[in-house]
Design a protein around this motif. Sequence first.
Motif, mmCIF file in Angstrom:
data_model
loop_
_atom_site.group_PDB
_atom_site.id
_atom_site.type_symbol
_atom_site.label_atom_id
_atom_site.label_comp_id
_atom_site.label_asym_id
_atom_site.label_seq_id
_atom_site.Cartn_x
_atom_site.Cartn_y
_atom_site.Cartn_z
ATOM 1 N N LEU A 299 -1.025 -2.703 6.276
ATOM 2 C CA LEU A 299 -2.762 -2.489 5.957
ATOM 3 C C LEU A 299 -3.114 -3.495 4.916
ATOM 4 C CD1 LEU A 299 -2.682 1.213 5.894
ATOM 5 C CD2 LEU A 299 -3.223 -0.422 7.688
ATOM 6 N N PHE A 300 -2.446 -3.874 3.812
ATOM 7 C CA PHE A 300 -3.014 -4.862 2.829
ATOM 8 C C PHE A 300 -3.153 -6.310 3.711
ATOM 9 C CE2 PHE A 300 -2.666 -7.888 -0.764
ATOM 10 C CZ PHE A 300 -3.879 -7.407 -1.452
ATOM 11 N N GLY A 301 -2.266 -6.584 4.168
ATOM 12 C CA GLY A 301 -2.107 -7.889 5.065
ATOM 13 C C GLY A 301 -3.563 -7.843 5.987
ATOM 14 N N ILE A 302 -3.881 -6.869 6.737
ATOM 15 C CA ILE A 302 -4.908 -6.759 7.537
ATOM 16 C C ILE A 302 -6.243 -6.840 6.886
ATOM 17 C CG2 ILE A 302 -6.173 -5.102 9.111
ATOM 18 C CD1 ILE A 302 -3.367 -4.019 10.181
ATOM 19 N N LEU A 303 -6.210 -6.036 5.522
ATOM 20 C CA LEU A 303 -7.464 -6.246 4.662
ATOM 21 C C LEU A 303 -7.671 -7.600 4.282
ATOM 22 C CD1 LEU A 303 -7.367 -2.991 2.634
ATOM 23 C CD2 LEU A 303 -9.139 -3.819 4.222
ATOM 24 N N LEU A 304 -6.499 -8.419 4.050
ATOM 25 C CA LEU A 304 -6.806 -9.842 3.604
ATOM 26 C C LEU A 304 -7.254 -10.695 4.814
ATOM 27 C CD1 LEU A 304 -3.629 -10.448 1.177
ATOM 28 C CD2 LEU A 304 -6.088 -10.671 0.792
ATOM 29 N N CYS A 305 -6.480 -10.324 5.947
ATOM 30 C CA CYS A 305 -7.008 -11.238 7.029
ATOM 31 C C CYS A 305 -8.567 -11.079 7.301
ATOM 32 C CB CYS A 305 -6.350 -11.101 8.180
ATOM 33 S SG CYS A 305 -4.543 -11.556 8.049
ATOM 34 N N ALA A 306 -9.206 -9.796 7.398
ATOM 35 C CA ALA A 306 -10.362 -9.447 7.713
ATOM 36 C C ALA A 306 -11.354 -9.616 6.690
ATOM 37 C CB ALA A 306 -10.474 -7.844 7.856
ATOM 38 N N ILE B 128 -1.845 -15.774 3.868
ATOM 39 C CA ILE B 128 -1.316 -15.096 2.935
ATOM 40 C C ILE B 128 -1.303 -13.287 3.677
ATOM 41 C CG2 ILE B 128 -1.276 -13.769 0.775
ATOM 42 C CD1 ILE B 128 -2.472 -16.337 -0.558
ATOM 43 N N GLY B 129 -2.347 -12.998 4.092
ATOM 44 C CA GLY B 129 -2.269 -11.429 4.771
ATOM 45 C C GLY B 129 -1.409 -11.704 5.958
ATOM 46 N N VAL B 130 -1.153 -12.672 6.775
ATOM 47 C CA VAL B 130 -0.093 -12.617 7.469
ATOM 48 C C VAL B 130 1.055 -12.484 7.069
ATOM 49 C CG1 VAL B 130 0.811 -14.091 9.610
ATOM 50 C CG2 VAL B 130 -1.868 -13.843 9.563
ATOM 51 N N ILE B 131 1.498 -13.259 6.119
ATOM 52 C CA ILE B 131 2.722 -13.105 5.592
ATOM 53 C C ILE B 131 2.987 -11.851 5.048
ATOM 54 C CG2 ILE B 131 4.144 -14.197 3.666
ATOM 55 C CD1 ILE B 131 2.869 -16.868 4.307
ATOM 56 N N VAL B 132 2.105 -11.264 4.116
ATOM 57 C CA VAL B 132 2.239 -9.939 3.811
ATOM 58 C C VAL B 132 2.262 -8.811 4.902
ATOM 59 C CG1 VAL B 132 1.052 -7.996 2.412
ATOM 60 C CG2 VAL B 132 1.083 -10.364 1.306
ATOM 61 N N GLY B 133 1.793 -9.041 5.849
ATOM 62 C CA GLY B 133 1.733 -8.098 7.127
ATOM 63 C C GLY B 133 3.279 -8.137 7.740
ATOM 64 N N ALA B 134 3.695 -9.341 7.752
ATOM 65 C CA ALA B 134 5.051 -9.661 8.437
ATOM 66 C C ALA B 134 5.961 -9.034 7.500
ATOM 67 C CB ALA B 134 5.238 -11.047 8.685
ATOM 68 N N VAL B 135 5.870 -9.157 6.251
ATOM 69 C CA VAL B 135 6.978 -8.493 5.324
ATOM 70 C C VAL B 135 6.703 -7.000 5.564
ATOM 71 C CG1 VAL B 135 7.437 -7.940 2.947
ATOM 72 C CG2 VAL B 135 7.013 -10.253 3.579
ATOM 73 N N GLY B 136 5.533 -6.404 5.696
ATOM 74 C CA GLY B 136 5.464 -4.824 5.928
ATOM 75 C C GLY B 136 6.056 -4.579 7.117
ATOM 76 N N LEU B 137 5.911 -5.248 8.405
ATOM 77 C CA LEU B 137 6.415 -4.954 9.483
ATOM 78 C C LEU B 137 7.951 -4.878 9.399
ATOM 79 C CD1 LEU B 137 4.381 -6.832 12.305
ATOM 80 C CD2 LEU B 137 4.613 -4.186 12.042
ATOM 81 N N TYR B 138 8.586 -5.858 8.730
ATOM 82 C CA TYR B 138 9.896 -6.166 8.496
ATOM 83 C C TYR B 138 10.534 -4.614 7.790
ATOM 84 C CZ TYR B 138 14.726 -7.052 6.730
ATOM 85 O OH TYR B 138 15.971 -7.090 6.389
ATOM 86 N N MET B 139 9.759 -4.297 6.651
ATOM 87 C CA MET B 139 10.071 -3.071 6.015
ATOM 88 C C MET B 139 10.027 -1.571 6.619
ATOM 89 S SD MET B 139 8.552 -4.050 2.191
ATOM 90 C CE MET B 139 9.151 -2.372 1.667
ATOM 91 N N VAL B 140 8.894 -1.769 7.679
ATOM 92 C CA VAL B 140 8.745 -0.531 8.592
ATOM 93 C C VAL B 140 9.811 -0.526 9.562
ATOM 94 C CG1 VAL B 140 7.337 0.387 10.271
ATOM 95 C CG2 VAL B 140 6.243 -0.307 7.998
ATOM 96 N N PHE B 141 10.289 -1.544 10.111
ATOM 97 C CA PHE B 141 11.100 -1.670 11.415
ATOM 98 C C PHE B 141 12.600 -1.702 11.371
ATOM 99 C CE2 PHE B 141 6.699 -1.995 13.590
ATOM 100 C CZ PHE B 141 7.026 -0.552 13.960
ATOM 101 N N SER B 142 12.751 -2.139 9.892
ATOM 102 C CA SER B 142 14.466 -2.544 9.499
ATOM 103 C C SER B 142 15.207 -1.456 9.526
ATOM 104 C CB SER B 142 14.434 -3.301 8.115
ATOM 105 O OG SER B 142 14.026 -2.350 7.246
#
Length: 59
Positions: free
Chosen positions: A13-20, A41-55
Amino acid sequence: MNSKVSKGIALLLFGILLCAGNEEINTMILSAFSDFPFSAIGVIVGAVGLYMVFSDKAE
């Protein structure tokens, strides 16, 4: 929901906010500085978040 999943969702969600808010952040905070790529930076933070959710849980 465990802590790792909730932290991953928060990062996503923080990555989405940075992108928006890329343009508004650059005009408000960094007006005397050249444009900083907050959306990248938002895309990178969002990718890390997705990795944490689905790992997989290897524990």
